[in-house]
Motif scaffolding. Structure first.
Motif, PDB file in Angstrom:
ATOM      1  N   ARG A   5       0.814  -1.219   0.000  1.00 60.55           N
ATOM      2  CA  ARG A   5       0.000   0.000   0.000  1.00 60.55           C
ATOM      3  C   ARG A   5       0.847   1.269   0.000  1.00 60.55           C
ATOM      4  O   ARG A   5       0.343   2.348   0.308  1.00 60.55           O
ATOM      5  N   ARG A  29       4.294   7.754   0.099  1.00 56.67           N
ATOM      6  CA  ARG A  29       2.966   7.929   0.670  1.00 56.67           C
ATOM      7  C   ARG A  29       2.369   6.543   0.876  1.00 56.67           C
ATOM      8  O   ARG A  29       2.686   5.603   0.156  1.00 56.67           O
ATOM      9  N   LEU A  31      -1.244   4.407   0.938  1.00 58.82           N
ATOM     10  CA  LEU A  31      -2.602   4.492   0.424  1.00 58.82           C
ATOM     11  C   LEU A  31      -3.557   3.822   1.402  1.00 58.82           C
ATOM     12  O   LEU A  31      -3.306   2.712   1.870  1.00 58.82           O
ATOM     13  N   ASP A  32      -4.676   4.508   1.693  1.00 64.25           N
ATOM     14  CA  ASP A  32      -5.670   3.901   2.568  1.00 64.25           C
ATOM     15  C   ASP A  32      -6.583   2.976   1.763  1.00 64.25           C
ATOM     16  O   ASP A  32      -6.334   2.718   0.567  1.00 64.25           O
ATOM     17  N   GLU A  34      -9.307   3.436   0.447  1.00 65.07           N
ATOM     18  CA  GLU A  34      -9.949   4.093  -0.693  1.00 65.07           C
ATOM     19  C   GLU A  34      -8.926   4.707  -1.652  1.00 65.07           C
ATOM     20  O   GLU A  34      -9.272   5.567  -2.462  1.00 65.07           O
ATOM     21  N   ASP A  35      -7.683   4.266  -1.537  1.00 67.08           N
ATOM     22  CA  ASP A  35      -6.581   4.722  -2.387  1.00 67.08           C
ATOM     23  C   ASP A  35      -6.285   6.215  -2.248  1.00 67.08           C
ATOM     24  O   ASP A  35      -5.776   6.853  -3.163  1.00 67.08           O
ATOM     25  N   GLN A  36      -6.602   6.775  -1.090  1.00 72.49           N
ATOM     26  CA  GLN A  36      -6.232   8.146  -0.791  1.00 72.49           C
ATOM     27  C   GLN A  36      -4.870   8.155  -0.106  1.00 72.49           C
ATOM     28  O   GLN A  36      -4.553   7.280   0.698  1.00 72.49           O
ATOM     29  N   GLN A  37      -4.050   9.159  -0.428  1.00 72.72           N
ATOM     30  CA  GLN A  37      -2.696   9.214   0.098  1.00 72.72           C
ATOM     31  C   GLN A  37      -2.687   9.638   1.570  1.00 72.72           C
ATOM     32  O   GLN A  37      -3.347  10.592   1.963  1.00 72.72           O
ATOM     33  N   ILE A  38      -1.910   8.909   2.359  1.00 69.26           N
ATOM     34  CA  ILE A  38      -1.656   9.260   3.755  1.00 69.26           C
ATOM     35  C   ILE A  38      -0.246   9.829   3.843  1.00 69.26           C
ATOM     36  O   ILE A  38       0.719   9.192   3.411  1.00 69.26           O
TER      37      ILE A  38
END
Length: 239
Positions: A5, A29, A31-32, A34-38
């Motif tokens: 991830r 980064r 990815l959570d 939902e493929d949003q960057q953390i």
């Protein structure tokens, strides 16, 4: 780590003096679901607590080497700057592992700069000396980041034979109004140039900073004013 991830993003380091070398800093980064960057602040502290930083470092290095080799094979002469954590500095087998990655992807050490923070170097100086010596032998470059305005830091740069110095990120926001900061930057920039070391100022957010840095003689700049980090490197010919 188990579900792959992590995701690399890239931000250019731009010459203020017409150098045509294409350098990119590599960031990671996560990815959570939902493929949003953390952002790193959202997972690095936990990674350090759980002693997983060495694994993350290796994931970044291997994927960065694979990516730079791909771009080079496509005819693009770019170079990557990869940050090493304190765990990587302490990793006795890291150098040989990097050599294995270079062989696997038919890459060259000269395409890579490994960046270490001044704080981590001071805390692990003997190990960093050994790693820096080995990295130079395979033609990689060394960058000291978070460089403070202290004479000790110049001595560290000289001792490790650093190729680049990235000044502490907190100076950028004060440059426009703080003459003392400008004078300190000019003084240390001159000292580093005497050591044949190139210099970088990051977090460039406005045009006013560029004139000051050009007058000071800083070699490279990096920041969102130039270009925000991107997940895919696109060349002018592809636009």
């Amino acid at each position: 780590m188990a579900h792959d991830r992590f995701h690399l993003i890239y931000q250019p380091v731009v010459s203020l003096h017409g150098n045509s070398r294409e350098d990119y800093v590599v960031y990671v980064r996560m990815l959570d679901s939902e493929d949003q960057q953390i952002l790193p602040k959202g997972f690095l502290e936990e990674a350090i607590r759980s002693e997983r930083m060495a694994e993350i470092d290796r994931w970044i290095i291997r994927n960065a080497i694979q990516e730079v080799a791909r771009h080079r094979n496509d005819g693009h002469k770019l170079n990557f700057m990869i940050t090493l954590s304190a765990s990587a500095i302490e990793d006795d087998s890291l150098l040989l592992w990097i050599c294995d990655c270079l062989r696997e992807f038919k890459a060259k050490g000269a395409w890579l700069t490994f960046a270490v923070s001044h704080h981590d170097v001071i805390g692990h100086l003997e190990k960093m000396e050994q790693l820096a010596e080995g990295l130079h032998k395979i033609n990689c470059r060394i960058s000291l980041t978070h460089f403070p305005f202290e004479q000790e830091a110049v001595n560290v740069v000289r001792h490790l034979q650093c190729d680049l110095v990235c000044f502490s990120p907190d100076i950028s926001g004060r440059l426009s109004k703080d003459k003392q900061q400008q004078e300190l930057l000019k003084d240390y920039n001159q000292q580093l140039h005497q050591e044949k070391v190139k210099t970088i100022v990051i977090y460039i957010e406005e045009a006013a900073q560029l004139t000051i840095l050009w007058n000071v003689g800083v070699d490279f700049i990096q920041g969102n004013f130039i270009q925000k980090p991107v997940g895919t490197i696109i060349y002018d010919a592809e636009l």
